[in-house]
Design an enzyme around this catalytic site. Structure first.
Site, PDB file in Angstrom:
ATOM      1  N   SER A 205     -52.997  92.286  16.128  1.00 41.01           N
ATOM      2  CA  SER A 205     -51.784  92.998  16.504  1.00 41.01           C
ATOM      3  C   SER A 205     -50.813  91.997  17.092  1.00 41.01           C
ATOM      4  O   SER A 205     -51.216  90.992  17.686  1.00 41.01           O
ATOM      5  CB  SER A 205     -52.100  94.080  17.541  1.00 41.01           C
TER       6      SER A 205
ATOM      7  N   ILE B 277     -54.047 100.753   7.424  1.00 39.90           N
ATOM      8  CA  ILE B 277     -53.984  99.348   7.015  1.00 39.90           C
ATOM      9  C   ILE B 277     -55.230  98.947   6.235  1.00 39.90           C
ATOM     10  O   ILE B 277     -55.146  98.235   5.227  1.00 39.90           O
ATOM     11  CB  ILE B 277     -53.791  98.438   8.235  1.00 39.90           C
TER      12      ILE B 277
ATOM     13  N   VAL C 119     -69.812 100.499  12.730  1.00 39.13           N
ATOM     14  CA  VAL C 119     -70.053  99.063  12.833  1.00 39.13           C
ATOM     15  C   VAL C 119     -70.482  98.650  14.237  1.00 39.13           C
ATOM     16  O   VAL C 119     -70.898  97.498  14.438  1.00 39.13           O
ATOM     17  CB  VAL C 119     -68.820  98.235  12.402  1.00 39.13           C
TER      18      VAL C 119
ATOM     19  N   ASN D 291     -61.069  95.181  10.112  1.00 38.17           N
ATOM     20  CA  ASN D 291     -59.917  96.016  10.415  1.00 38.17           C
ATOM     21  C   ASN D 291     -60.212  97.109  11.434  1.00 38.17           C
ATOM     22  O   ASN D 291     -59.323  97.526  12.170  1.00 38.17           O
ATOM     23  CB  ASN D 291     -59.395  96.653   9.118  1.00 38.17           C
TER      24      ASN D 291
ATOM     25  N   VAL E 165     -46.929  99.947  12.971  1.00 34.19           N
ATOM     26  CA  VAL E 165     -47.139 100.334  11.582  1.00 34.19           C
ATOM     27  C   VAL E 165     -47.271 101.854  11.543  1.00 34.19           C
ATOM     28  O   VAL E 165     -47.903 102.453  12.419  1.00 34.19           O
ATOM     29  CB  VAL E 165     -48.409  99.669  10.997  1.00 34.19           C
TER      30      VAL E 165
ATOM     31  N   TYR F 114     -56.452  96.996  25.268  1.00 31.37           N
ATOM     32  CA  TYR F 114     -56.226  96.879  23.824  1.00 31.37           C
ATOM     33  C   TYR F 114     -55.548  95.556  23.494  1.00 31.37           C
ATOM     34  O   TYR F 114     -55.985  94.825  22.596  1.00 31.37           O
ATOM     35  CB  TYR F 114     -55.387  98.053  23.325  1.00 31.37           C
TER      36      TYR F 114
END
Length: 299
Positions: free
Chosen positions: A168, A43, A90, A116, A214, A181
């Site tokens: 999500s 994505i 990150v 993302n 996805v 999650y």
């Protein structure tokens, strides 16, 4: 994309913007860029490519240099824009400073931030390793919040910019067997909607995209590919999800759910009680799980 609608969205989003001279002077001579974390595949890469097709320079962030550099080179070649790779974790303590240094070296500034990068975690909550849990919290919650908090004030001072968080559909309902999650994505949905309200009218777009399944390596990487939902819920391509995300962001939408089935699912979890939806989601997520296996950074 309907340009008149985007112009209307721009006018509405910036109706109370008051750009500060010092903030504008600070980026004089620099080019605006779309910064995408987890930008080497999936994505993230698709979103970067979509912005690049709109003529926007992009800076891609991921941990592994080789796929990152390959993605940047392909996007630059196809779209004719600058695509700068920045190999960076990150979650590192110096991530913000290194991002600023990378932007400065490339003579860019963060006009849009796409949060993302993320990690999945499948299996019973009690069986997850402490290391996997800490990694999920550090990446999905702490790093996303830190980058957003760092990028937003200069955007507000300039009276333009935006943040697109990749969440999500799972952030809209509790998810047994992917509990942490789903909870991390619920945090991101809540944060995005709340901050969007706080900055309303000041020229900065804040949006969250909440896709259903996805077709990327994400589900396989957290050993959830055998869960029932993967067999019965149609998955979008990364490009289709990215197209919906960028279009919704440009039109000023705050919550973007790509796909007809995912949209219907989002409506269902809003109106149905958790006493009904949580067992259903648990059944969809629980079959075939390999407990306690952390996913890797979201592709």
């Amino acid at each position: 994309m309907a340009h008149p609608l985007i112009h209307l969205a721009d006018a509405w989003i910036g109706r109370s913007a008051r750009p500060e001279a010092d903030a504008l002077a600070a980026v004089a001579g620099l080019s605006p860029a779309v910064v995408v974390t987890g930008g080497s595949r999936g994505i993230g890469r698709a979103v970067a490519a979509r912005f690049a097709r709109l003529g926007r320079d992009v800076l891609l962030i991921a941990r592994e240099p080789a796929p990152l550099e390959a993605a940047a080179a392909e996007i630059a070649r196809e779209a004719g824009v600058r695509a700068v790779p920045l190999a960076l974790d990150v979650t590192a303590a110096d991530a913000v400073a290194r991002l600023d240094a990378g932007l400065a070296e490339a003579k860019l500034y963060a006009d849009v931030l796409v949060n993302n990068a993320g990690v999945g975690l499948a299996g019973p909550f009690a069986d997850a390793s402490p290391e996997a849990m800490e990694r999920l919290i550090a990446l999905n919650i702490a790093a996303a919040s830190r980058l957003m908090h760092h990028a937003l004030p200069p955007m507000l001072a300039r009276g333009r910019g935006g943040i697109l968080n990749v969440g999500s559909l799972g952030g809209l309902v509790p998810g047994p067997y992917q509990a942490a999650y789903y909870a991390s994505k619920a945090y991101l949905v809540s944060l995005s909607e709340a901050v969007a309200h706080e900055v309303s009218g000041r020229g900065v777009r804040i949006a969250i995209v909440a896709p259903g399944p996805v077709n990327t390596r994400f589900h396989q990487s957290m050993h959830a590919d055998r869960a029932l939902y993967r067999a019965i819920v149609p998955a979008l391509s990364a490009d289709a999800a990215a197209a919906s995300a960028v279009r919704g962001y440009m039109l000023g939408r705050r919550v973007i759910v790509p796909g007809v089935l995912a949209t219907l699912g989002a409506l269902a979890v809003k109106v149905l009680p958790h006493a009904l939806t949580v067992p259903i989601v648990g059944a969809l997520l629980g079959i075939g799980q390999n407990p306690g296996n952390p996913g890797r950074a979201k592709p």
